[in-house]
Design a protein around this motif. Structure first.
Motif, PDB file in Angstrom:
ATOM      1  N   PHE A   1      31.346 -31.975  35.153  1.00  0.00           N
ATOM      2  CA  PHE A   1      30.007 -32.367  35.572  1.00  0.00           C
ATOM      3  C   PHE A   1      29.110 -31.146  35.755  1.00  0.00           C
ATOM      4  O   PHE A   1      29.316 -30.335  36.667  1.00  0.00           O
ATOM      5  CB  PHE A   1      30.089 -33.173  36.864  1.00  0.00           C
ATOM      6  CG  PHE A   1      30.941 -34.407  36.739  1.00  0.00           C
ATOM      7  CD1 PHE A   1      30.595 -35.417  35.854  1.00  0.00           C
ATOM      8  CD2 PHE A   1      32.099 -34.551  37.489  1.00  0.00           C
ATOM      9  CE1 PHE A   1      31.390 -36.554  35.728  1.00  0.00           C
ATOM     10  CE2 PHE A   1      32.891 -35.687  37.377  1.00  0.00           C
ATOM     11  CZ  PHE A   1      32.536 -36.690  36.488  1.00  0.00           C
ATOM     12  N   THR A   2      28.119 -31.034  34.876  1.00  0.00           N
ATOM     13  CA  THR A   2      27.135 -29.940  34.982  1.00  0.00           C
ATOM     14  C   THR A   2      25.925 -30.372  35.795  1.00  0.00           C
ATOM     15  O   THR A   2      25.052 -29.551  36.076  1.00  0.00           O
ATOM     16  CB  THR A   2      26.684 -29.492  33.591  1.00  0.00           C
ATOM     17  OG1 THR A   2      26.082 -30.606  32.903  1.00  0.00           O
ATOM     18  CG2 THR A   2      27.875 -28.993  32.770  1.00  0.00           C
ATOM     19  N   SER A   3      25.854 -31.647  36.129  1.00  0.00           N
ATOM     20  CA  SER A   3      24.807 -32.183  36.998  1.00  0.00           C
ATOM     21  C   SER A   3      25.472 -32.877  38.173  1.00  0.00           C
ATOM     22  O   SER A   3      26.698 -33.027  38.212  1.00  0.00           O
ATOM     23  CB  SER A   3      23.930 -33.180  36.229  1.00  0.00           C
ATOM     24  OG  SER A   3      23.253 -32.557  35.165  1.00  0.00           O
ATOM     25  N   HIS A   4      24.647 -33.305  39.138  1.00  0.00           N
ATOM     26  CA  HIS A   4      25.193 -34.008  40.298  1.00  0.00           C
ATOM     27  C   HIS A   4      26.032 -35.185  39.834  1.00  0.00           C
ATOM     28  O   HIS A   4      25.570 -36.014  39.058  1.00  0.00           O
ATOM     29  CB  HIS A   4      24.050 -34.515  41.191  1.00  0.00           C
ATOM     30  CG  HIS A   4      24.523 -35.394  42.322  1.00  0.00           C
ATOM     31  ND1 HIS A   4      24.894 -34.879  43.541  1.00  0.00           N
ATOM     32  CD2 HIS A   4      24.704 -36.737  42.409  1.00  0.00           C
ATOM     33  CE1 HIS A   4      25.272 -35.870  44.339  1.00  0.00           C
ATOM     34  NE2 HIS A   4      25.160 -37.009  43.665  1.00  0.00           N
ATOM     35  N   ALA A   5      27.258 -35.252  40.286  1.00  0.00           N
ATOM     36  CA  ALA A   5      28.144 -36.366  39.950  1.00  0.00           C
ATOM     37  C   ALA A   5      28.252 -37.288  41.158  1.00  0.00           C
ATOM     38  O   ALA A   5      28.528 -36.836  42.276  1.00  0.00           O
ATOM     39  CB  ALA A   5      29.523 -35.856  39.543  1.00  0.00           C
ATOM     40  N   THR A   6      28.036 -38.564  40.944  1.00  0.00           N
ATOM     41  CA  THR A   6      28.160 -39.533  42.018  1.00  0.00           C
ATOM     42  C   THR A   6      29.632 -39.845  42.269  1.00  0.00           C
ATOM     43  O   THR A   6      30.509 -39.545  41.448  1.00  0.00           O
ATOM     44  CB  THR A   6      27.427 -40.834  41.662  1.00  0.00           C
ATOM     45  OG1 THR A   6      28.113 -41.471  40.562  1.00  0.00           O
ATOM     46  CG2 THR A   6      25.981 -40.560  41.260  1.00  0.00           C
ATOM     47  N   GLU A   7      29.870 -40.479  43.402  1.00  0.00           N
ATOM     48  CA  GLU A   7      31.235 -40.913  43.689  1.00  0.00           C
ATOM     49  C   GLU A   7      31.732 -41.853  42.601  1.00  0.00           C
ATOM     50  O   GLU A   7      32.914 -41.845  42.242  1.00  0.00           O
ATOM     51  CB  GLU A   7      31.280 -41.611  45.057  1.00  0.00           C
ATOM     52  CG  GLU A   7      32.666 -42.068  45.501  1.00  0.00           C
ATOM     53  CD  GLU A   7      33.599 -40.924  45.867  1.00  0.00           C
ATOM     54  OE1 GLU A   7      34.794 -41.193  46.097  1.00  0.00           O
ATOM     55  OE2 GLU A   7      33.140 -39.759  45.928  1.00  0.00           O
TER      56      GLU A   7
ATOM     57  N   THR B   1      21.042 -41.686  41.331  1.00  0.00           N
ATOM     58  CA  THR B   1      21.065 -42.793  40.374  1.00  0.00           C
ATOM     59  C   THR B   1      19.691 -43.419  40.231  1.00  0.00           C
ATOM     60  O   THR B   1      19.270 -43.777  39.116  1.00  0.00           O
ATOM     61  CB  THR B   1      22.097 -43.844  40.818  1.00  0.00           C
ATOM     62  OG1 THR B   1      23.374 -43.227  40.932  1.00  0.00           O
ATOM     63  CG2 THR B   1      22.177 -44.996  39.833  1.00  0.00           C
ATOM     64  N   THR B   2      18.975 -43.550  41.326  1.00  0.00           N
ATOM     65  CA  THR B   2      17.625 -44.108  41.276  1.00  0.00           C
ATOM     66  C   THR B   2      16.703 -43.240  40.428  1.00  0.00           C
ATOM     67  O   THR B   2      15.931 -43.753  39.601  1.00  0.00           O
ATOM     68  CB  THR B   2      17.057 -44.238  42.700  1.00  0.00           C
ATOM     69  OG1 THR B   2      17.877 -45.131  43.458  1.00  0.00           O
ATOM     70  CG2 THR B   2      15.631 -44.764  42.677  1.00  0.00           C
TER      71      THR B   2
END
Length: 882
Positions: A299-305, A668-669
């Motif tokens: 993940f090179t960006s914010h990864a959600t749970e 996500t939004t």
């Protein structure tokens, strides 16, 4: 096949009868594979040297070996060179005068081709540092693109790989390296220990300057023996700063602990490497000892749970294959479910029970089963045990039925026979068939022995029929509103046989009441539905509950048709359903009602805007926001879209500040907002994301959000010269593969006829001014092309229908599928009636005029047409429900 060997070309598409003929006549003893990859960094080098030595016994004096090659230099049969002009025909090497009384040794020297499609040996040049990376992907039949072999799952053998490459490269295959030599030219050659008996499609090679994280799993087995498994996690060097390799090692170790206990059979493959590779066509592949994963999981960006959970699920899925699929393998691709359905079910079970992810089954209900429901309602649906006559059919059967429906049915099977019986059956199955090949009957035999139940009827009902069963509660009330009778009803028709669906189910039925805005479960009763209906006596004598939920525990595979009271309750109070699993089940069934044109899309969109913000499961929240954008784009009547987009953009913009900064929900939004912004809504949000940081919304603009914003800016017609210059400067500053492909998408997304012309031609030829496209570059360009109005794309439809047959006949399966699906005119606005839609009529006309077209091509088009028809029918229902 036949008893006499036939020679014909083209011959890449191995048939089931040919494979059965060869399996009857060949016993494969071992294979030695030498691959010289030293020239891989030379971009002008199109191929590499591949030398394979096969030792086998043959009951017939003739057979054929599979090898898709650039050239063949020599074929030695028992030490004697044979005539290449008569032996080498297209993708096969035909052999005559074989010994039938002693083993044969055949040595084949040739040049195999570096791939850009993700099939065979894929070559990737890192745009950040110029380094070259190689990896293989062979399922179902691409090992023959790298070395000569008997390319079918039931001809297993032991492989020994010798790999030559640059001295500073990481070289790996399925088994540990036992010898390494530095050559005079500065290259090195490594030799791996022989594998146990495996099928060709799960052999693997990895080569390049990969970043490596190492670990060890040590476990004491039941017999007291200590098992030590060396582990490695690898990725491209330029991704090392983003790579949580230690976490991958930790999850791998947790999974090994779990599976050793569950299966009571020690991990049989020596080491366990997890390689994260670029431009991967799949999520992952279960090569024993060297599992390959898409590097999208780095993940090179914010990864959600939800993203971490999905990665964990994939890791556990592939690990389940070490037993289901690798140790015991299906004889032919008809029984693909024997590995994929099992891995999907048991992988989710392991993710739930062996890791810290607590919502694995909830996400499965929301995402994986939705995939199954879509596939099972296609005109191309098929039983879980499918009819696979050849390799092209096998390639297309890695679908939602084989994976997610099969997994759902196995979850129901565990409820039907009991978890202990299912476990005991698996253990016996591995012990009896280790390193062998099986079919459905072999597993049913193990199940019957473990459970004491006759499994034939269950298998006939669940595994050999098609279609989705539907469940609903039917009740009657007296004048006071008290329920006097109630039953759970099963309905549905098998679309293949037209017979009524009557499958056995063990499941629970829940009753809920509204209490201060919350939906509180008052009852959850387990029932066994053996046919069309079963009485629900627990409901008699009470008023109608606010919500009646069949499949309350998501134990079975079925869609729910809610009674009017329950549907109204859900649309108005879904945020009051706080239990995550039944909530996901309800959302999934409502979504299918939209796609089935029994619930108008605008009501579903409104439900998401009213209630999704209360969903705390990151995976489900991501599914819902994706459905929000999809419903507006595809299922809402065209005249309602602009207003709904504006409403959705306003609501989601409010969520940006409502959710905690940096949270999964906010991330996500924001990603959903930029997707909506492709149509021109929320320009101020795009400007904020592409402007100075920090922005007024306190949203961190990571790589994914940055490039999503540029794509949206382009699609909305706002990528002027200055913005385009900033976009190219951003890509130059951080020249990742994500950046490069996003630029392709953005340029193709511009609402300009010339931009669309360029994009269409680029995809159709799989080439641009710089040369052949890779698989990901092709798809990125196709995505941009489709981001346009129906009027803008209409001029390309006639050219599309003229091109698809030549595309399918001249391109490999992966590229052809990406082109045909990527350019399909599927996003249509309903004007008159559904039947009058020109794109739908064009698809029908093409299929009628090309009855003799390849079955694999027709399947793609049938599914695309069905999805378009479903979209138009939903739009019609949306319009009628205004």
């Amino acid at each position: 096949m036949v008893d006499t060997l036939q020679r014909y070309a083209p011959n890449e598409n191995l048939r089931r009868d040919e494979a059965a003929w060869r399996a009857r006549n060949i016993e494969w003893h071992f294979a030695e594979v030498q691959l010289d990859l030293a020239n891989a960094a030379d971009r002008n080098a199109t191929s590499f040297t591949s030398i394979t030595t096969l030792n086998f016994s043959s009951r017939e004096p003739a057979t054929f070996i599979d090898f898709i090659h650039e050239s063949v230099a020599e074929v030695l049969v028992n030490g004697t060179a044979i005539d290449l002009d008569t032996a080498v025909l297209d993708a096969r090497i035909y052999l005559d005068n074989l010994r039938t009384d002693a083993p044969n040794t055949v040595k084949i020297t040739g040049q195999a081709i570096y791939s850009r499609s993700g099939e065979g040996l894929h070559r990737f040049v890192d745009p950040q540092d110029g380094e070259t990376y190689l990896y293989t992907q062979f399922e179902p039949s691409e090992a023959r693109r790298v070395f000569a072999c008997f390319e079918q799952p039931d001809l297993k053998t032991s492989y020994r790989f010798a790999l030559t490459g640059p001295a500073d490269w990481h070289l790996a295959s399925n088994q540990p390296i036992v010898d390494e030599v530095v050559n005079e030219d500065g290259t090195k050659t490594v030799v791996c220990s022989p594998t146990p008996k495996i099928s060709s499609y799960i052999t693997a090679v990895l080569a390049g300057p990969y970043h490596v994280v190492r670990g060890e799993h040590v476990q004491k087995l039941a017999d007291g023996e200590e098992l030590s498994i060396q582990m490695a996690a690898t990725c491209r060097a330029s991704l090392a700063e983003h790579f949580d390799g230690e976490e991958i090692i930790k999850l791998t170790s947790q999974g090994l602990d779990y599976y050793h206990e569950l299966f009571d059979y020690p991990y049989p493959w020596g080491k366990y490497d997890s390689a994260f590779v670029p431009e991967y066509n799949l999520g992952a592949m279960e090569n024993p000892g060297l599992v390959t994963f898409t590097e999208r999981y780095v993940f090179t960006s914010h990864a959600t749970e939800g993203q971490y959970e999905q990665r964990g699920n994939t890791l556990m899925h592939e690990m389940a294959h070490m037993w289901f699929g690798d140790l015991v393998t299906m004889k032919w691709w008809d029984d693909l479910w024997l590995k994929e359905s099992f891995a999907d079910y048991i992988g989710t079970l392991a993710n739930d029970e062996a890791t810290d992810f607590t919502t694995a089954w909830t996400t499965f209900a929301a995402r994986r089963k939705a995939w199954a429901y879509v596939a099972d309602q296609m005109p191309t649906t098929h039983p879980i045990v499918a009819d696979i006559p050849d390799l092209l059919a096998a390639d297309q059967n890695f679908d939602g039925i084989t994976y997610a429906k099969g997994a759902s049915v196995l979850k129901q099977l565990a409820a039907f026979v009991g978890a202990d019986a299912f476990r005991d059956a698996a253990r016996a199955y591995f012990r009896k068939h280790a390193y062998g090949n099986t079919s459905l009957d072999d597993f049913l035999e193990a199940l019957e022995a473990a459970s004491g139940r006759d499994m034939g009827q269950w298998a006939d009902a669940w595994l050999k029929t098609s279609g989705v069963p539907k469940l609903h509660v039917q009740y009657e009330t007296d004048e006071s509103g008290t329920i006097t009778s109630a039953s759970l009803i099963q309905s549905g028709t098998d679309p293949v046989t037209a017979a009524p669906i009557a499958r056995p189910h063990v499941l629970s039925v829940g009753a809920y009441e509204l209490d201060s805005g919350k939906l509180r479960r008052t009852d959850s009763v387990q029932v066994e539905l053996a046919g069309e209906q079963v009485a629900l006596d627990f409901l008699i004598g009470r008023t109608v509950p606010d919500l009646l939920l069949p499949n309350d525990g998501d134990e079975t595979y079925a869609l729910i048709e809610f009674d009017p009271v329950s549907r109204a309750t859900l649309l108005g109070h879904l945020s009051g359903l706080t239990d995550s699993l039944p909530r996901a089940t309800c959302w999934a069934s409502l979504w299918d009602a939209v796609r089935s044109a029994t619930l108008d899309a605008q009501s579903y969109v409104q439900a998401i805007l009213d209630h999704a913000h209360a969903v705390t499961d990151a995976g489900v929240f991501g599914v819902l926001t994706d459905q929000l954008a999809t419903a507006i784009a595809k299922y809402v009547a065209p005249e309602l879209r602009a207003g709904l987009r504006q409403q959705a953009a306003a609501t989601l913009t409010g969520w940006l500040t409502e959710f905690e900064a940096g949270s999964d929900q906010q991330t996500t939004t924001a990603r959903t907002l930029v997707r909506l912004a492709r149509s021109g809504v929320a320009p101020e949000v795009l400007d904020a994301f592409l402007g100075e940081q920090p922005n007024a919304y306190q949203v961190t603009v990571d790589e994914q959000l940055l490039w999503g914003s540029y794509i949206a800016l382009a699609a909305a017609g706002r990528l002027d010269e200055a913005a385009e210059a900033r976009m190219h400067e951003a890509a130059k500053a951080n020249p990742t593969s994500v950046a490069q492909n996003s630029v392709r998408t953005a340029l193709a997304a511009r609402p300009d006829p010339q931009a669309k012309e360029t994009a269409f031609d680029t995809v159709l030829m799989a080439r641009d001014e710089q040369g052949e496209l890779s698989n990901d570059a092709l798809s990125a360009t196709a995505l941009g092309f489709t981001l346009g109005s129906a009027a803008l794309l209409a001029p390309f439809e006639e050219r599309y229908w003229a091109a698809i047959l030549p595309v399918f006949e001249t391109m490999g399966m992966e590229f052809a599928t990406r082109v045909i699906e990527g350019l399909y005119p599927g996003h249509q606005d309903l004007q008159g009636s559904v039947e009058q839609n020109e794109a739908l009529a064009a698809a029908t006309s093409w299929l009628e005029r090309h009855e003799g077209a390849p079955a694999a091509l027709k399947r793609i088009l049938l599914e695309e047409r069905a999805e378009l028809q479903r979209s138009l029918q939903a739009q019609a229902y949306s319009r009628a429900s205004r």
